[in-house]
Enzyme design. Structure first.
Site, PDB file in Angstrom:
ATOM      1  N   CYS A 230      -9.495 -11.393   3.764  1.00 13.83           N
ATOM      2  CA  CYS A 230     -10.537 -11.846   4.690  1.00 13.83           C
ATOM      3  C   CYS A 230     -11.608 -10.756   4.821  1.00 13.83           C
ATOM      4  CB  CYS A 230      -9.937 -12.156   6.057  1.00 13.83           C
ATOM      5  SG  CYS A 230      -8.712 -13.482   5.992  1.00 13.83           S
TER       6      CYS A 230
ATOM      7  N   CYS B 246      -2.373  -7.070   2.255  1.00 15.59           N
ATOM      8  CA  CYS B 246      -2.486  -8.528   2.335  1.00 15.59           C
ATOM      9  C   CYS B 246      -3.327  -9.004   1.170  1.00 15.59           C
ATOM     10  CB  CYS B 246      -3.129  -8.952   3.651  1.00 15.59           C
ATOM     11  SG  CYS B 246      -3.223 -10.746   3.838  1.00 15.59           S
TER      12      CYS B 246
ATOM     13  N   CYS C  96       3.031  -6.682  18.274  1.00 15.21           N
ATOM     14  CA  CYS C  96       2.361  -7.239  17.094  1.00 15.21           C
ATOM     15  C   CYS C  96       3.042  -6.634  15.868  1.00 15.21           C
ATOM     16  CB  CYS C  96       0.879  -6.875  17.163  1.00 15.21           C
ATOM     17  SG  CYS C  96      -0.061  -7.449  15.756  1.00 15.21           S
TER      18      CYS C  96
ATOM     19  N   GLU D 131       1.947  -1.065  10.149  1.00 17.20           N
ATOM     20  CA  GLU D 131       1.760  -0.734  11.558  1.00 17.20           C
ATOM     21  C   GLU D 131       2.321  -1.816  12.479  1.00 17.20           C
ATOM     22  OE1 GLU D 131      -2.208   2.046  11.438  1.00 17.20           O
ATOM     23  OE2 GLU D 131      -2.501  -0.096  11.328  1.00 17.20           O
TER      24      GLU D 131
ATOM     25  N   SER E 126       0.919 -16.168  13.134  1.00 18.66           N
ATOM     26  CA  SER E 126      -0.517 -16.327  12.926  1.00 18.66           C
ATOM     27  C   SER E 126      -0.774 -16.442  11.429  1.00 18.66           C
ATOM     28  CB  SER E 126      -1.236 -15.100  13.490  1.00 18.66           C
ATOM     29  OG  SER E 126      -2.607 -15.176  13.180  1.00 18.66           O
TER      30      SER E 126
ATOM     31  N   CYS F 222      -7.324  -5.899  16.965  1.00 20.68           N
ATOM     32  CA  CYS F 222      -7.159  -6.896  15.928  1.00 20.68           C
ATOM     33  C   CYS F 222      -8.056  -6.599  14.721  1.00 20.68           C
ATOM     34  CB  CYS F 222      -7.568  -8.224  16.527  1.00 20.68           C
ATOM     35  SG  CYS F 222      -6.685  -9.556  15.872  1.00 20.68           S
TER      36      CYS F 222
ATOM     37  N   GLY G 287      -0.714  -8.323   6.948  1.00 21.31           N
ATOM     38  CA  GLY G 287      -0.122  -9.327   6.076  1.00 21.31           C
ATOM     39  C   GLY G 287      -0.268 -10.748   6.563  1.00 21.31           C
ATOM     40  N   GLU G 288      -0.100 -11.676   5.615  1.00 24.17           N
ATOM     41  CA  GLU G 288      -0.096 -13.109   5.915  1.00 24.17           C
ATOM     42  C   GLU G 288       1.374 -13.533   5.939  1.00 24.17           C
ATOM     43  OE1 GLU G 288      -1.983 -16.166   6.519  1.00 24.17           O
ATOM     44  OE2 GLU G 288       0.147 -16.634   6.574  1.00 24.17           O
TER      45      GLU G 288
ATOM     46  N   CYS H 226     -11.486  -8.105   7.840  1.00 29.90           N
ATOM     47  CA  CYS H 226     -10.187  -7.521   8.161  1.00 29.90           C
ATOM     48  C   CYS H 226      -9.946  -6.275   7.308  1.00 29.90           C
ATOM     49  CB  CYS H 226      -9.103  -8.557   7.899  1.00 29.90           C
ATOM     50  SG  CYS H 226      -7.442  -7.877   8.004  1.00 29.90           S
TER      51      CYS H 226
HETATM   52  S1  SF4 Z   1      -4.027  -9.668   7.388  1.00 32.59           S
HETATM   53 FE1  SF4 Z   1      -4.689 -11.694   8.157  1.00 32.59          FE
HETATM   54  S2  SF4 Z   1      -6.889 -11.451   8.610  1.00 32.59           S
HETATM   55 FE2  SF4 Z   1      -6.261  -9.704   7.312  1.00 32.59          FE
HETATM   56  S3  SF4 Z   1      -6.756 -10.351   5.188  1.00 32.59           S
HETATM   57 FE3  SF4 Z   1      -4.617 -10.912   5.601  1.00 32.59          FE
HETATM   58  S4  SF4 Z   1      -4.702 -13.031   6.336  1.00 32.59           S
HETATM   59 FE4  SF4 Z   1      -6.781 -12.200   6.487  1.00 32.59          FE
END
Ligand code: SF4
Length: 374
Positions: free
Chosen positions: A116, A112, A105, A92, A201, A344, A169-170, A119
């Protein structure tokens, strides 16, 4: 032979590609401008390129957008797209217009692996890294679509003035694809965004924060979410590998090269977990005088599998008050696109989970050991 998607090259990559076709650097610059500044995908329309080059490109290359699976428009102007990235995976992107800017964004991975607790992407697990072309294609598509719709443009003629790598994603776990994408966003022949207006981020991949400082310093946001390791270990599992002290040291190093003189710390407000005034005091002790920073308090967007709740507004404001009184610049993020689940932590897309996240992620309540306030 599969065609090469030219959205996957930063300018230097495109120069090398064109040289491979026997073309000079300035031709690559022209081509790059056609693609990114004018949004043209059809080589036949690139009128100042030699016919011979257009023919070579038509045989070997393409400018290929992602397929749009859905588009949702919120009453507040926010727009969310779901893009197909193949094999059942979808990611997205979210457009967030404000009075003085328009932010996109962007996602960096299908799913991911960080996991977390708060999330919904993390709860979906991880499928794969996006390619540079798939990252850049999100901006390419949205910028030129919205120009075509007559959306407001800035002085440089852009609709999108700010990028945040805060989608699915990270980004620092997809570093090799991320950096050429960032360079394309920044390049004067591409989107020409200033480094201050492009934000990566991260949940705290310390070695990659150091590499980003060397390779392509842009604004940095760090997902902190807890004032101590015991709690952060539970909320952001990557903390077990890179605990808070190491993370803050890497932030200090990053600031030596950063385009802004502060780091943004993101802090998702979770009811009864990380939102007590004494935890705000702990944060002050942790950060004040150590890392020049801004705190961004984010109202949690609940989803059933998380087992977590949004902090009441008065608790968020009381938390912010402690930080502000201590001299830390603190903002409370407005939630946008609530009616289309674009806020978010709500981006979930559709991911073929290859990590069994649901099995891995514990449903046990988050345990909070609060220090008595002094
Ligand atoms: S997308 Fe960002 S907040 Fe979500 S699990 Fe991955 S690192 Fe964590």
């Amino acid at each position: 032979m599969t065609a090469t998607n030219l959205l996957g090259f930063d300018l230097e990559g495109l120069v090398a590609y064109c040289e491979g076709l026997g073309e000079k650097r300035f031709r690559a610059v022209q081509l790059f401008r056609w693609i990114h500044q004018r949004g043209v995908a059809d080589f036949a329309q690139m009128s100042d390129l030699a016919k011979s080059l257009r023919d070579k490109l038509a045989q070997n290359a393409e400018v290929s957008a992602l397929r749009v699976l859905s588009e949702q428009r919120s009453a507040d102007g926010t727009i969310k797209w779901l893009f197909d990235v193949g094999n059942g995976d979808a990611v997205e992107s979210v457009y967030i217009p404000e009075d003085d800017r328009a932010t996109l964004c962007i996602s960096s991975q299908a799913g991911c692996a960080v996991g977390c607790r708060f999330c919904s992407t993390g709860h979906q697990g991880f499928s794969r890294n996006l390619s540079t072309a798939e990252i850049v294609a999100q901006l390419w598509f949205v910028e030129h679509l919205l120009r075509g719709e007559g959306k407001a443009r800035d002085q440089s003629g852009r609709v999108i003035s700010n990028i945040v790598m805060m989608g699915m994603g990270e980004p620092l776990q997809n570093y090799a694809a991320l950096v050429p994408a960032l360079r394309t966003f920044l390049d004067d022949h591409g989107y020409g965004l200033s480094r201050r207006r492009v934000t990566v981020s991260t949940s705290g991949v310390v070695p990659m924060i150091d590499r980003l400082r060397e390779d392509c310093p842009v604004a940095l946001a760090v997902s902190l979410h807890a004032p101590d390791d015991a709690l952060r270990d539970q909320l952001v599992p990557l903390n077990k590998k890179y605990p808070i002290a190491e993370l803050l040291q890497s932030c200090q190093r990053y600031l030596e090269a950063a385009p802004r003189d502060f780091i943004t710390f993101e802090y998702c407000m979770l009811d009864g977990v990380n939102d007590a005034p004494e935890q705000a005091e702990q944060l002050v002790k942790l950060l004040k005088g150590k890392v020049p920073c801004k705190l961004n308090l984010i109202p949690f967007n609940p989803f059933p599998a998380s087992g977590l709740k949004r902090s009441p507004r008065e608790r968020v404001l009381a938390f912010a008050e402690v930080l502000i009184r201590a001299g830390i610049v603190t903002t409370v993020r407005k939630t946008r696109g609530d009616d289309i689940d674009a806020a978010c932590g709500q981006l979930a897309g559709e991911v073929q989970d290859r990590t069994r996240a649901e099995q891995r992620m514990t449903r046990a309540p988050v345990v909070v050991h609060r220090r008595p306030s002094s």
